[in-house]
Design an enzyme around this catalytic site. Structure first.
Site, PDB file in Angstrom:
ATOM      1  N   SER A 139      96.674  48.122   4.079  1.00  0.00           N
ATOM      2  CA  SER A 139      95.273  46.959   3.929  1.00  0.00           C
ATOM      3  C   SER A 139      95.040  47.827   5.042  1.00  0.00           C
ATOM      4  O   SER A 139      95.820  48.441   6.312  1.00  0.00           O
ATOM      5  CB  SER A 139      96.140  45.665   4.338  1.00  0.00           C
ATOM      6  OG  SER A 139      94.743  44.920   5.073  1.00  0.00           O
ATOM      7  N   TYR A 152     101.598  39.890   9.231  1.00  0.00           N
ATOM      8  CA  TYR A 152     100.649  41.271   8.085  1.00  0.00           C
ATOM      9  C   TYR A 152     100.473  42.356   8.456  1.00  0.00           C
ATOM     10  O   TYR A 152     100.192  43.012   7.826  1.00  0.00           O
ATOM     11  CB  TYR A 152      99.645  39.838   7.849  1.00  0.00           C
ATOM     12  CG  TYR A 152      99.391  40.677   6.144  1.00  0.00           C
ATOM     13  CD1 TYR A 152      99.579  40.836   5.074  1.00  0.00           C
ATOM     14  CD2 TYR A 152      97.703  41.442   6.488  1.00  0.00           C
ATOM     15  CE1 TYR A 152      98.564  41.221   4.004  1.00  0.00           C
ATOM     16  CE2 TYR A 152      97.137  41.549   5.477  1.00  0.00           C
ATOM     17  CZ  TYR A 152      97.389  41.578   4.183  1.00  0.00           C
ATOM     18  OH  TYR A 152      97.594  42.216   2.837  1.00  0.00           O
ATOM     19  N   LYS A 156     101.485  46.226   7.564  1.00  0.00           N
ATOM     20  CA  LYS A 156     100.497  47.116   7.014  1.00  0.00           C
ATOM     21  C   LYS A 156     100.626  48.870   7.752  1.00  0.00           C
ATOM     22  O   LYS A 156     100.746  49.465   6.846  1.00  0.00           O
ATOM     23  CB  LYS A 156      99.566  46.217   6.420  1.00  0.00           C
ATOM     24  CG  LYS A 156      99.331  45.413   5.525  1.00  0.00           C
ATOM     25  CD  LYS A 156     100.299  46.231   4.228  1.00  0.00           C
ATOM     26  CE  LYS A 156      99.952  44.702   2.950  1.00  0.00           C
ATOM     27  NZ  LYS A 156     100.406  45.194   2.064  1.00  0.00           N
TER      28      LYS A 156
HETATM   29  P1  NDP Z   1      98.051  38.367  -5.418  1.00  0.00           P
HETATM   30  O1  NDP Z   1      97.972  37.151  -4.259  1.00  0.00           O
HETATM   31  O2  NDP Z   1      96.953  38.414  -6.421  1.00  0.00           O
HETATM   32  O3  NDP Z   1      99.265  38.697  -6.130  1.00  0.00           O
HETATM   33  C1  NDP Z   1     100.663  39.338  -5.578  1.00  0.00           C
HETATM   34  C2  NDP Z   1     101.591  40.352  -6.010  1.00  0.00           C
HETATM   35  O4  NDP Z   1     102.592  40.276  -5.501  1.00  0.00           O
HETATM   36  C3  NDP Z   1     101.747  38.891  -7.449  1.00  0.00           C
HETATM   37  O5  NDP Z   1     101.695  39.857  -8.166  1.00  0.00           O
HETATM   38  C4  NDP Z   1     103.249  38.191  -6.619  1.00  0.00           C
HETATM   39  O6  NDP Z   1     104.252  37.820  -7.689  1.00  0.00           O
HETATM   40  C5  NDP Z   1     104.025  39.504  -5.492  1.00  0.00           C
HETATM   41  N1  NDP Z   1     104.908  39.608  -5.201  1.00  0.00           N
HETATM   42  C6  NDP Z   1     104.737  38.605  -4.077  1.00  0.00           C
HETATM   43  N2  NDP Z   1     105.990  38.558  -3.390  1.00  0.00           N
HETATM   44  C7  NDP Z   1     106.798  39.313  -4.385  1.00  0.00           C
HETATM   45  C8  NDP Z   1     108.142  39.303  -4.354  1.00  0.00           C
HETATM   46  N3  NDP Z   1     109.192  38.736  -3.344  1.00  0.00           N
HETATM   47  N4  NDP Z   1     109.211  39.898  -5.312  1.00  0.00           N
HETATM   48  C9  NDP Z   1     108.066  40.671  -6.569  1.00  0.00           C
HETATM   49  N5  NDP Z   1     106.565  39.976  -6.603  1.00  0.00           N
HETATM   50  C10 NDP Z   1     106.289  39.583  -5.348  1.00  0.00           C
HETATM   51  O7  NDP Z   1      97.467  39.689  -4.009  1.00  0.00           O
HETATM   52  P2  NDP Z   1      96.908  40.924  -4.003  1.00  0.00           P
HETATM   53  O8  NDP Z   1      96.673  41.341  -5.398  1.00  0.00           O
HETATM   54  O9  NDP Z   1      95.677  40.032  -3.420  1.00  0.00           O
HETATM   55  O10 NDP Z   1      97.529  41.873  -3.321  1.00  0.00           O
HETATM   56  C11 NDP Z   1      98.337  42.960  -3.684  1.00  0.00           C
HETATM   57  C12 NDP Z   1      98.284  43.683  -2.794  1.00  0.00           C
HETATM   58  O11 NDP Z   1      97.083  43.601  -2.263  1.00  0.00           O
HETATM   59  C13 NDP Z   1      99.160  43.484  -1.320  1.00  0.00           C
HETATM   60  O12 NDP Z   1     100.721  43.684  -0.845  1.00  0.00           O
HETATM   61  C14 NDP Z   1      98.559  43.198  -0.115  1.00  0.00           C
HETATM   62  O13 NDP Z   1      98.717  42.763   0.893  1.00  0.00           O
HETATM   63  C15 NDP Z   1      96.916  43.838  -0.880  1.00  0.00           C
HETATM   64  N6  NDP Z   1      96.018  43.931  -0.240  1.00  0.00           N
HETATM   65  C16 NDP Z   1      94.996  42.791  -0.188  1.00  0.00           C
HETATM   66  C17 NDP Z   1      93.764  42.064  -0.091  1.00  0.00           C
HETATM   67  C18 NDP Z   1      93.117  41.933  -1.277  1.00  0.00           C
HETATM   68  O14 NDP Z   1      92.346  41.106  -0.205  1.00  0.00           O
HETATM   69  N7  NDP Z   1      93.363  40.929  -1.896  1.00  0.00           N
HETATM   70  C19 NDP Z   1      93.641  43.132   1.385  1.00  0.00           C
HETATM   71  C20 NDP Z   1      94.288  44.452   1.238  1.00  0.00           C
HETATM   72  C21 NDP Z   1      95.844  44.611   0.805  1.00  0.00           C
HETATM   73  P3  NDP Z   1     104.855  37.201  -8.177  1.00  0.00           P
HETATM   74  O15 NDP Z   1     104.245  35.510  -7.770  1.00  0.00           O
HETATM   75  O16 NDP Z   1     105.291  36.958  -9.465  1.00  0.00           O
HETATM   76  O17 NDP Z   1     106.225  37.298  -7.539  1.00  0.00           O
END
Ligand code: NDP
Length: 254
Positions: A139, A152, A156
């Site tokens: 991020s 967070y 990162k």
């Molecule tokens: P979402 O909340 O849409 O997706 C997060 C995903 O992570 C889900 O599929 C969730 O799956 C999975 N997840 C979380 N915890 C666990 C766990 N313990 N085990 C397995 N899966 C897990 O978020 P984003 O798509 O936005 O985020 C994805 C990545 O991108 C993250 O690392 C985030 O920090 C990063 N990011 C996002 C930004 C944004 O603005 N959206 C900006 C910068 C970075 P489930 O609930 O099924 O377990």
């Protein structure tokens, strides 16, 4: 870019950035492994991939903080190899030095950092066989302090350093390791902060007004960057942190 005969593991592919990257890479021929805890949402992504006419993905219902061995063994059992590991699963929580609890800090580090280290370590023997690569979804918060996102930001920033250390340590074994560092991308992650759709829109509007390119990011932006760095087109690129941020960082924003 062609991912035919490439097995790509995408953690956190039940939603947002991971889900779109999985669909996109499958469209380019990849055999995709969908990983997350929410089986229903994983199956929705699986069905979308199948309805696009792409190869049937493998769904692994798993918690990255506990099930790293299962993720690797089930992938290899099913597809026989791993070409690309995309460490995308992550959580976002608000905290600062005054209100953070050690339990909340441990959960953040377990999910956003420790699980990545463990899963990557277990994937190495298979990535070595395929001269494969690792892509970490970091991020802009790894590069710049953001108010009230202390744990967070720490997770990162550490992931960025992990990316560079792993790139250096595994280069001689022909395994590449890179990261993307997105700014705000339109996904459900902001709603996990407990805000409603109006508050979410207000956040997006604020970011949009600050970013030089005049918009926030979409999952198609991150998928394109992920596809490039994990493809053979990037075979001379390792240890790179690629900003996918509409110019936010050069303008001094996160
Ligand atoms: P979402 O909340 O849409 O997706 C997060 C995903 O992570 C889900 O599929 C969730 O799956 C999975 N997840 C979380 N915890 C666990 C766990 N313990 N085990 C397995 N899966 C897990 O978020 P984003 O798509 O936005 O985020 C994805 C990545 O991108 C993250 O690392 C985030 O920090 C990063 N990011 C996002 C930004 C944004 O603005 N959206 C900006 C910068 C970075 P489930 O609930 O099924 O377990």
């Amino acid at each position: 870019m062609n991912f035919k005969n490439k097995v790509v593991v995408v953690t956190g592919s039940s939603s947002g950035i991971g889900a779109d990257a999985a669909v996109y890479l499958a469209q380019m021929g990849a055999d995709v492994v969908l990983v997350g805890r929410n089986e229903m949402r994983l199956n929705d992504v699986k069905n979308q991939i199948i309805s696009n006419g792409s190869s049937t993905p493998l769904v692994i219902v798993a918690d990255v903080t506990r099930d790293c061995e299962k993720i690797i063994s089930k992938t290899v059992e099913h597809f026989g190899k791993i070409n690309v590991l995309i460490n995308n699963a992550g959580i976002l929580t608000e905290d600062n030095i005054e209100n953070i609890t050690m339990e909340a800090f441990d959960k953040m580090i377990d999910t956003n950092l420790r699980s990545v280290i463990q899963l990557t370590q277990k994937a190495i023997p298979f990535l070595e066989q395929t001269k494969g690569n690792i892509l970490n979804v970091s991020s802009t918060a790894g590069m710049k302090a953001v108010a009230n996102l202390m744990s967070y930001c720490i997770s990162k920033a550490s992931l960025d350093q992990f990316t560079k250390c792993v790139a250096l340590d595994l280069a001689s074994r022909n395994i590449r390791c890179n990261a993307i560092n997105p700014a705000a991308i339109r996904t459900p992650i902001y709603r996990t902060l407990g805000i409603d759709s109006e508050e979410e829109q207000a956040i997006f509007n604020t970011y949009q007004s600050r970013y030089p390119l005049g918009r926030i990011g979409e999952v198609s932006d991150t998928s394109a960057a992920i596809a490039y760095l994990t493809s053979d087109a990037a075979s001379f690129i390792t240890g790179t942190l690629l900003n996918v941020d509409g110019g936010a960082l050069v303008a001094g924003f996160d």
